[in-house]
Design a protein around this motif. Structure first.
Motif, PDB file in Angstrom:
ATOM      1  N   UNK A 298       0.779  -1.265  -0.052  1.00 50.27           N
ATOM      2  CA  UNK A 298       0.195  -0.073   0.187  1.00 50.27           C
ATOM      3  C   UNK A 298       0.897   1.193  -0.073  1.00 50.27           C
ATOM      4  N   UNK A 299       1.943   1.284  -0.278  1.00 48.16           N
ATOM      5  CA  UNK A 299       3.121   2.250  -0.215  1.00 48.16           C
ATOM      6  C   UNK A 299       3.059   3.073   1.207  1.00 48.16           C
ATOM      7  N   UNK A 300       2.649   2.394   2.441  1.00 45.39           N
ATOM      8  CA  UNK A 300       2.727   2.994   3.625  1.00 45.39           C
ATOM      9  C   UNK A 300       4.543   3.338   3.887  1.00 45.39           C
ATOM     10  N   UNK A 301       4.762   4.383   4.394  1.00 47.03           N
ATOM     11  CA  UNK A 301       6.134   4.966   4.848  1.00 47.03           C
ATOM     12  C   UNK A 301       6.507   3.782   5.954  1.00 47.03           C
ATOM     13  N   UNK A 302       7.506   3.148   5.924  1.00 46.54           N
ATOM     14  CA  UNK A 302       8.103   2.491   6.905  1.00 46.54           C
ATOM     15  C   UNK A 302       9.245   3.371   7.750  1.00 46.54           C
ATOM     16  N   UNK A 303      10.055   3.954   7.101  1.00 49.99           N
ATOM     17  CA  UNK A 303      11.042   4.680   7.573  1.00 49.99           C
ATOM     18  C   UNK A 303      11.611   5.710   6.675  1.00 49.99           C
ATOM     19  N   UNK A 304      12.106   6.678   7.203  1.00 52.84           N
ATOM     20  CA  UNK A 304      12.886   7.886   6.183  1.00 52.84           C
ATOM     21  C   UNK A 304      14.103   8.259   6.849  1.00 52.84           C
ATOM     22  N   UNK A 305      15.152   8.522   6.013  1.00 53.11           N
ATOM     23  CA  UNK A 305      16.403   9.104   6.204  1.00 53.11           C
ATOM     24  C   UNK A 305      16.743  10.350   5.286  1.00 53.11           C
ATOM     25  N   UNK A 306      16.413  11.654   6.287  1.00 52.65           N
ATOM     26  CA  UNK A 306      16.734  12.917   5.191  1.00 52.65           C
ATOM     27  C   UNK A 306      17.987  12.982   4.944  1.00 52.65           C
ATOM     28  N   UNK A 307      18.174  13.772   3.906  1.00 49.01           N
ATOM     29  CA  UNK A 307      19.362  14.138   3.155  1.00 49.01           C
ATOM     30  C   UNK A 307      19.884  15.089   3.871  1.00 49.01           C
ATOM     31  N   UNK A 308      21.396  15.745   3.899  1.00 49.87           N
ATOM     32  CA  UNK A 308      21.833  16.827   4.563  1.00 49.87           C
ATOM     33  C   UNK A 308      21.532  17.884   3.759  1.00 49.87           C
ATOM     34  N   UNK A 309      21.243  17.988   2.597  1.00 50.19           N
ATOM     35  CA  UNK A 309      20.757  19.028   1.647  1.00 50.19           C
ATOM     36  C   UNK A 309      19.730  18.527   0.593  1.00 50.19           C
ATOM     37  N   UNK A 310      18.997  19.492   0.494  1.00 50.99           N
ATOM     38  CA  UNK A 310      17.709  19.230  -0.589  1.00 50.99           C
ATOM     39  C   UNK A 310      18.323  19.499  -2.039  1.00 50.99           C
ATOM     40  N   UNK A 311      19.597  20.004  -2.080  1.00 49.91           N
ATOM     41  CA  UNK A 311      20.140  20.284  -3.428  1.00 49.91           C
ATOM     42  C   UNK A 311      20.837  18.888  -4.071  1.00 49.91           C
ATOM     43  N   UNK A 312      20.712  17.884  -3.298  1.00 55.02           N
ATOM     44  CA  UNK A 312      21.337  16.546  -3.619  1.00 55.02           C
ATOM     45  C   UNK A 312      20.346  16.169  -4.929  1.00 55.02           C
ATOM     46  N   UNK A 313      21.471  15.458  -5.831  1.00 56.12           N
ATOM     47  CA  UNK A 313      20.764  14.995  -7.185  1.00 56.12           C
ATOM     48  C   UNK A 313      21.025  13.635  -7.108  1.00 56.12           C
ATOM     49  N   UNK A 314      19.972  12.711  -6.518  1.00 53.02           N
ATOM     50  CA  UNK A 314      20.453  11.292  -6.399  1.00 53.02           C
ATOM     51  C   UNK A 314      20.046  10.595  -7.942  1.00 53.02           C
ATOM     52  N   UNK A 315      21.069   9.659  -8.334  1.00 55.68           N
ATOM     53  CA  UNK A 315      20.905   9.140  -9.432  1.00 55.68           C
ATOM     54  C   UNK A 315      21.277   7.599  -9.314  1.00 55.68           C
ATOM     55  N   UNK A 316      21.676   7.275  -8.070  1.00 60.19           N
ATOM     56  CA  UNK A 316      22.389   5.934  -7.953  1.00 60.19           C
ATOM     57  C   UNK A 316      21.227   5.066  -7.205  1.00 60.19           C
ATOM     58  N   UNK A 317      21.599   3.549  -7.082  1.00 59.29           N
ATOM     59  CA  UNK A 317      20.788   2.599  -6.667  1.00 59.29           C
ATOM     60  C   UNK A 317      21.698   2.163  -5.450  1.00 59.29           C
ATOM     61  N   UNK A 318      21.005   2.077  -4.241  1.00 59.23           N
ATOM     62  CA  UNK A 318      21.247   1.686  -2.744  1.00 59.23           C
ATOM     63  C   UNK A 318      21.714   0.127  -2.938  1.00 59.23           C
ATOM     64  N   UNK A 319      22.560  -0.334  -2.227  1.00 58.75           N
ATOM     65  CA  UNK A 319      22.913  -1.688  -2.083  1.00 58.75           C
ATOM     66  C   UNK A 319      22.978  -2.149  -0.772  1.00 58.75           C
ATOM     67  N   UNK A 320      22.381  -3.464  -0.310  1.00 64.67           N
ATOM     68  CA  UNK A 320      22.211  -4.051   1.032  1.00 64.67           C
ATOM     69  C   UNK A 320      23.712  -4.254   1.366  1.00 64.67           C
ATOM     70  N   UNK A 321      23.921  -3.892   2.599  1.00 69.18           N
ATOM     71  CA  UNK A 321      25.014  -4.061   3.254  1.00 69.18           C
ATOM     72  C   UNK A 321      24.982  -5.495   3.912  1.00 69.18           C
ATOM     73  N   UNK A 322      23.761  -5.669   4.964  1.00 72.70           N
ATOM     74  CA  UNK A 322      23.363  -7.012   5.380  1.00 72.70           C
ATOM     75  C   UNK A 322      21.967  -6.957   5.549  1.00 72.70           C
ATOM     76  N   UNK A 323      21.424  -7.916   6.534  1.00 71.47           N
ATOM     77  CA  UNK A 323      20.022  -7.688   6.614  1.00 71.47           C
ATOM     78  C   UNK A 323      19.658  -6.526   7.471  1.00 71.47           C
ATOM     79  N   UNK A 324      20.418  -5.773   7.854  1.00 69.67           N
ATOM     80  CA  UNK A 324      19.708  -4.566   8.734  1.00 69.67           C
ATOM     81  C   UNK A 324      20.524  -3.065   8.311  1.00 69.67           C
ATOM     82  N   UNK A 325      21.357  -3.188   7.178  1.00 70.66           N
ATOM     83  CA  UNK A 325      22.033  -1.897   6.705  1.00 70.66           C
ATOM     84  C   UNK A 325      21.821  -1.852   5.198  1.00 70.66           C
TER      85      UNK A 325
END
Length: 472
Positions: A298-325
């Motif tokens: 349903x698109x419910x928000x589970x968690x959020x991490x704010x960027x340090x600046x809203x001028x960031x231009x995200x173009x990349x894919x995140x990658x899992x570190x382990x089951x909790x990172x």
């Protein structure tokens, strides 16, 4: 206008120091600038914002392609139902969107056994990568006044079918064409054009199943560099980023009917990413304001991490570190973020953040406790324990990387279209095998399926056969 002004100002500063009165030098500079721009045209920039120039009378790669293959030309062949084979590449950056190839090991002696050309040909412009399924390759191109999803036969490079729609997209920095990569799932292909045209096609024929103008329907202005989200298909939904106010959008994969949408930042050039954190499958999306985990249903928000600046231009894919990172980047940094579920709440905290690795729009890969990627065009290695940069060596510009996980080997394609093999190790790399694969600015992600290596850029696409070695 900007190139004219910058050229005139620079020339005036140089001449004004050495010669005649300012008024005379200004006249000379204006005449010189007018003559210069009557002779040359601006063709955008490379990854470091260096201008690409050509003579004004020279035809563009797109014009040459369209003369050879007029807009609207299409193949007529059809195929039977498609099945994903072992080693196939059904979505952007492959399985799990990790740019990691498994079950394949290359012979690295490219001096004596270089890649062999199977086919190489012109294509329409665009920065789409490729997917490979059941002996077919699909990509997105600009074909004159329309964007196109194009299917090719892997063995020959011959066109199988073309489906056009979504109009023309072009902007000054990167030029014309789609930015996203198609996705295959259950006999269908999902594609997202730079103008926000979302479509579903029959894989075997290219026949349109459904489409919608996702960005326009959301009331979202087009991003400067176009809609770039490669569709994610999960639990019967197709998920793309459309921009504010609706942000991230999920539609029914079978019908295209809206399923849910959630507000997000003003822009993003990243794609939705399916991950499992704390045993919970979820969608992670980065935008200029935050990184967010959404429930698939349903698109419910589970968690959020704010960027340090809203001028960031995200173009990349995140990658899992382990089951909790998660390892993530805004392009100007790299962060390892711990994400834990405590009861009904989620806790998010940075393990470390480093600004000594800035991958810009060049996706990174993860192998054996280290991240490897291009830091301002130079290949670098980062230790995931503490974010320390271990080494930085070798210039590749705004290229892209594949990881051969079983072999601990990086396959890099440079911004100039040169292939390179580099060990994915914390030790600084030594000699590097190289091979010229393409000509011209190359920002598209490469694909390796079995012994076939596929590369493309905004002007051409090629298939090379590489020699394999047996897995021990």
């Amino acid at each position: 206008t900007v190139p004219y002004l910058l050229t005139a100002w620079t020339a005036w500063m140089v001449l004004g120091r050495r010669s005649a009165p300012p008024a005379v030098s200004l006249v000379v500079v204006l005449l010189f600038t007018a003559l210069l721009f009557d002779l040359v045209k601006w063709d955008g920039v490379d990854a470091r914002l260096h201008s690409d120039l050509s003579f004004r009378w020279s035809a563009t790669a797109e014009q040459k392609f369209l003369e050879m293959k007029p807009a609207g030309a299409a193949g007529s062949r059809e195929s039977g139902p498609w099945t994903v084979r072992s080693g196939d590449w059904p979505e952007f950056r492959g399985p799990r969107r990790a740019s990691a190839v498994r079950g394949v090991r290359l012979d690295t002696d490219w001096k004596n056994a270089p890649p062999q050309k199977v086919w190489r040909q012109a294509v329409g412009p665009g920065w789409s990568s490729m997917i490979v399924v059941d002996g077919f390759l699909l990509t997105q191109e600009q074909r004159g006044d329309n964007e196109a999803v194009v299917c090719y036969a892997v063995d020959t490079g011959k066109e199988v079918w073309v489906t056009q729609g979504g109009g023309r997209f072009s902007e000054g920095i990167a030029g014309p064409g789609p930015r996203a990569t198609p996705t295959f799932r259950d006999g269908r292909v999902y594609a997202y054009g730079a103008n926000g045209h979302l479509s579903c096609l029959e894989a075997a024929t290219g026949k349109l199943v459904w489409s919608r103008e996702a960005a326009r329907e959301a009331g979202a202005p087009l991003p400067q560099w176009g809609c770039s989200a490669s569709p994610l298909v999960a639990e019967g939904k197709v998920i793309v980023y459309v921009g504010e106010p609706r942000g991230i959008l999920a539609v029914d994969a079978a019908t295209g009917a809206p399923a849910w949408s959630r507000p997000a930042g003003k822009f993003s050039y990243s794609s939705a990413h399916l991950v499992t954190i704390g045993g919970i499958s979820q969608i992670v999306m980065q935008d200029n304001v935050r990184t967010t985990g959404f429930a698939i249903a349903d698109g419910a928000v589970l968690w959020e991490r704010p960027n340090t600046t809203e001028s960031a231009v995200p173009m990349l894919q995140p990658q899992p570190g382990d089951d909790s990172s998660l390892l993530m980047s805004t392009g100007l940094d790299l962060s390892l973020v711990e994400i834990r579920r405590e009861g009904t709440a989620w806790k998010v905290a940075d393990k470390w953040v480093t600004t000594r690795f800035k991958p810009s729009f060049n996706d990174f890969v993860v192998h054996d406790g280290h991240a490897f990627g291009l830091d301002d065009g130079i290949l670098a290695c980062v230790d995931l324990k503490d974010g320390r940069r271990v080494w930085k060596k070798g210039r590749y510009g705004g290229g892209q990387i594949l990881l051969l996980a079983d072999q601990g080997l990086l396959l890099v394609i440079s911004e100039k279209g040169e292939l390179a093999l580099v060990d994915a190790k914390p030790q600084e790399p030594g000699d590097v095998a190289r091979f010229p694969a393409l000509e011209g600015k190359t920002w598209n992600h490469p694909v390796l399926v079995g012994d076939r290596l596929f590369v493309r850029n905004g002007a051409e696409m090629a298939c090379y056969r590489v020699r394999l070695v047996k897995t021990p």
